[in-house]
Design a protein around this motif. Sequence first.
Motif, short mmCIF file in Angstrom:
data_model
loop_
_atom_site.label_atom_id
_atom_site.label_comp_id
_atom_site.label_asym_id
_atom_site.label_seq_id
_atom_site.Cartn_x
_atom_site.Cartn_y
_atom_site.Cartn_z
N THR A 4 0.83 -1.20 0.00
CA THR A 4 0.00 0.00 0.00
C THR A 4 0.86 1.25 0.00
N PHE A 5 1.92 1.23 0.82
CA PHE A 5 2.83 2.36 0.90
C PHE A 5 3.49 2.63 -0.46
N LEU A 6 4.01 1.58 -1.09
CA LEU A 6 4.70 1.75 -2.37
C LEU A 6 3.74 2.26 -3.45
N GLU A 7 2.52 1.74 -3.46
CA GLU A 7 1.54 2.19 -4.44
C GLU A 7 1.21 3.67 -4.23
N ALA A 8 1.02 4.06 -2.98
CA ALA A 8 0.65 5.45 -2.69
C ALA A 8 1.80 6.39 -2.99
N VAL A 9 3.02 6.00 -2.59
CA VAL A 9 4.18 6.86 -2.83
C VAL A 9 4.42 7.01 -4.33
N SER A 10 4.33 5.89 -5.06
CA SER A 10 4.57 5.98 -6.50
C SER A 10 3.56 6.90 -7.17
N HIS A 11 2.30 6.86 -6.71
CA HIS A 11 1.29 7.76 -7.27
C HIS A 11 1.59 9.21 -6.91
N ASP A 12 1.89 9.44 -5.63
CA ASP A 12 2.12 10.81 -5.19
C ASP A 12 3.41 11.40 -5.75
N LEU A 13 4.37 10.56 -6.10
CA LEU A 13 5.58 11.04 -6.76
C LEU A 13 5.36 11.23 -8.26
N ARG A 14 4.66 10.27 -8.87
CA ARG A 14 4.52 10.29 -10.33
C ARG A 14 3.70 11.49 -10.79
N THR A 15 2.63 11.82 -10.10
CA THR A 15 1.75 12.89 -10.56
C THR A 15 2.47 14.24 -10.66
N PRO A 16 3.11 14.72 -9.59
CA PRO A 16 3.82 16.00 -9.73
C PRO A 16 5.03 15.91 -10.66
N LEU A 17 5.72 14.76 -10.66
CA LEU A 17 6.86 14.62 -11.57
C LEU A 17 6.44 14.69 -13.02
N THR A 18 5.30 14.09 -13.36
CA THR A 18 4.79 14.15 -14.72
C THR A 18 4.50 15.58 -15.14
N SER A 19 3.89 16.34 -14.20
CA SER A 19 3.59 17.74 -14.50
C SER A 19 4.86 18.56 -14.67
N ILE A 20 5.84 18.33 -13.77
CA ILE A 20 7.11 19.06 -13.87
C ILE A 20 7.81 18.74 -15.19
N LEU A 21 7.87 17.46 -15.53
CA LEU A 21 8.54 17.06 -16.76
C LEU A 21 7.85 17.62 -18.00
N GLY A 22 6.51 17.55 -18.01
CA GLY A 22 5.77 18.07 -19.16
C GLY A 22 5.98 19.56 -19.35
N SER A 23 5.94 20.31 -18.25
CA SER A 23 6.13 21.76 -18.33
C SER A 23 7.55 22.10 -18.76
N ALA A 24 8.52 21.38 -18.19
CA ALA A 24 9.93 21.63 -18.53
C ALA A 24 10.21 21.31 -20.00
N LEU A 25 9.64 20.20 -20.51
CA LEU A 25 9.84 19.84 -21.91
C LEU A 25 9.23 20.88 -22.85
N THR A 26 8.07 21.40 -22.46
CA THR A 26 7.44 22.45 -23.27
C THR A 26 8.34 23.68 -23.36
N LEU A 27 8.91 24.07 -22.21
CA LEU A 27 9.83 25.21 -22.21
C LEU A 27 11.06 24.91 -23.05
N GLU A 28 11.58 23.69 -22.92
CA GLU A 28 12.78 23.32 -23.67
C GLU A 28 12.54 23.31 -25.17
#
Length: 222
Positions: A4-28
């Motif tokens: 449960t911990f790994l599933e929750a952490v992976s979700h909570d990490l993946r969501t903001p990381l996806t947004s950060i990566l998408g925004s950074a790639l757009t700028l790049e």
Amino acid sequence: MKNTFLEAVSHDLRTPLTSILGSALTLEQSGLDLPKDDAQDLLRRIAANARKLERLLSDLLDLDRLQRGIISPQRRPTDIGELIRQTVEEPDLLAGRQVEVDVDALVASVDAAKVERILENLLSNAVRHTPAGSRIWISATREDGGILIVVEDEGPGVPEEMREAVFEPFRQVQDLAARNPSPGVGVGLSLVARFAELHGGSAWVQDRPGGGASFRVFLPES
């Protein structure tokens, strides 16, 4: 619990990381050749999601330090009312939700950083588990030689049989998780209880008159 911990952490990490990566790639990819407003919006998204990651990692590190007994409260006179107002105004914490604040100047000897984390986690929990547009309240009063902090909402509330489990680390209370498809890591409320205990106090949840949950934290001043 580990799964449960790994599933929750992976979700909570993946969501903001996806947004950060998408925004950074757009700028790049644009070579920064974007209208100023669009570029600033992308930068705000990167900063907001980076702050989410920082809060998650801080929670996990603090929980580990608490379990190893290497954190002690650094008390100093603190204006609880001002601390609450500053926390409510923190960008991104409330996802645009309005919070009704009922507190006057209230100075107490507490660990300001730990109380701020208590406030952040209680407010974040209220936002996470209540419908958009529902009301949230926060107040602080001096009672019985200490400070009582109360965060209330008009959401579905917490059933009596689950009121201790919600403060346990990495616990996903099944009925509550079913109401919320992304219930989070399960660390925030555990830290609320641990930081309260660090002050010699306690944290609990009860029904709010009129419906909803009333999360309460009592912090003795000595």
